[in-house]
Design an enzyme around this catalytic site. Sequence first.
Site, short mmCIF file in Angstrom:
data_model
loop_
_atom_site.label_atom_id
_atom_site.label_comp_id
_atom_site.label_asym_id
_atom_site.label_seq_id
_atom_site.Cartn_x
_atom_site.Cartn_y
_atom_site.Cartn_z
N PRO A 1 0.84 -1.20 -0.06
CA PRO A 1 0.04 -0.04 -0.02
C PRO A 1 0.73 1.32 -0.03
O PRO A 1 0.77 2.21 1.01
CB PRO A 1 -0.95 -0.07 1.40
N CYS A 2 1.37 1.60 -1.18
CA CYS A 2 2.15 2.82 -1.20
C CYS A 2 1.28 3.90 -1.19
O CYS A 2 1.86 5.31 -1.03
CB CYS A 2 3.11 2.83 -2.38
N HIS A 3 0.05 4.06 -1.39
CA HIS A 3 -0.77 4.83 -1.61
C HIS A 3 -1.07 5.63 -0.06
O HIS A 3 -1.48 6.70 -0.06
CB HIS A 3 -2.15 4.63 -2.19
#
Length: 178
Positions: free
Chosen positions: A134-136
Site C-alpha cells: 500500500p504505497c498509496h
Amino acid sequence: MIYTTNYNSPIGQLQIAEKDGGLIGLWTEGQKYYFDSIKEETIKQNTPSLQSVQSWLDRYFAGEKPTVAELNLKPLGSPFRQEVWRLLCQIPYGEVITYGEIARQIAAKMGKTSMSAQAIGGAVGHNPISIIIPCHRVIGAKGNLTGYAGGLQTKIKLLEHEGVDLSSFFIPKRGTAL
C-alpha cells in the site's frame, strides 16, 4: 515465464503479473514505471495465482480488508527497496505514514542515525505491486499528498475508499510528483 492478466477496477484497468506462483506486479494503466521490473517474456493467461489476486482485489474494492499475508508476494527489487516494501505492508488499512517516518524506521533497522526521505520516496515510487503493497498510504510532510506513481487522483480515491479523512491533507501546487 511471466503470466499476466487484466483486472477492471473502480480506479481503472489494472495489469497483474506473476512468476512461479508469486505476484511480481500490479499496475494501473499508464502508471509510472509500468512493467519496469519485467525483463522476461510474458504471456496473457489467468493462472490460479492471478485468480487469487483478482479475488483479493474483489474483496478490497467491496470494502473488505484482506491482508497482504494472504498473497504470495515476490516483488522484484534491490534489498533496500525490498525492506521499504516490507514496511509498507505493515501500514494498517485506512491509515497513513510519512516518508520521513519510514526513513526513521529504516535507519533504525540499519543501525544508522538518519536516512533520506527522498531515498524512501524512490523505493516507494518504484513499488511494483500497487494497492496490495500500500504505497498509496504514504504521504509527504505536513499532510502533503505528493508522490503516487498511479497519479494523485488515484491515490486520493484509494485513501477515500479506505475511509481516510483527507480534510487536513493537501495537493501541492507544483513539484515533480504531481
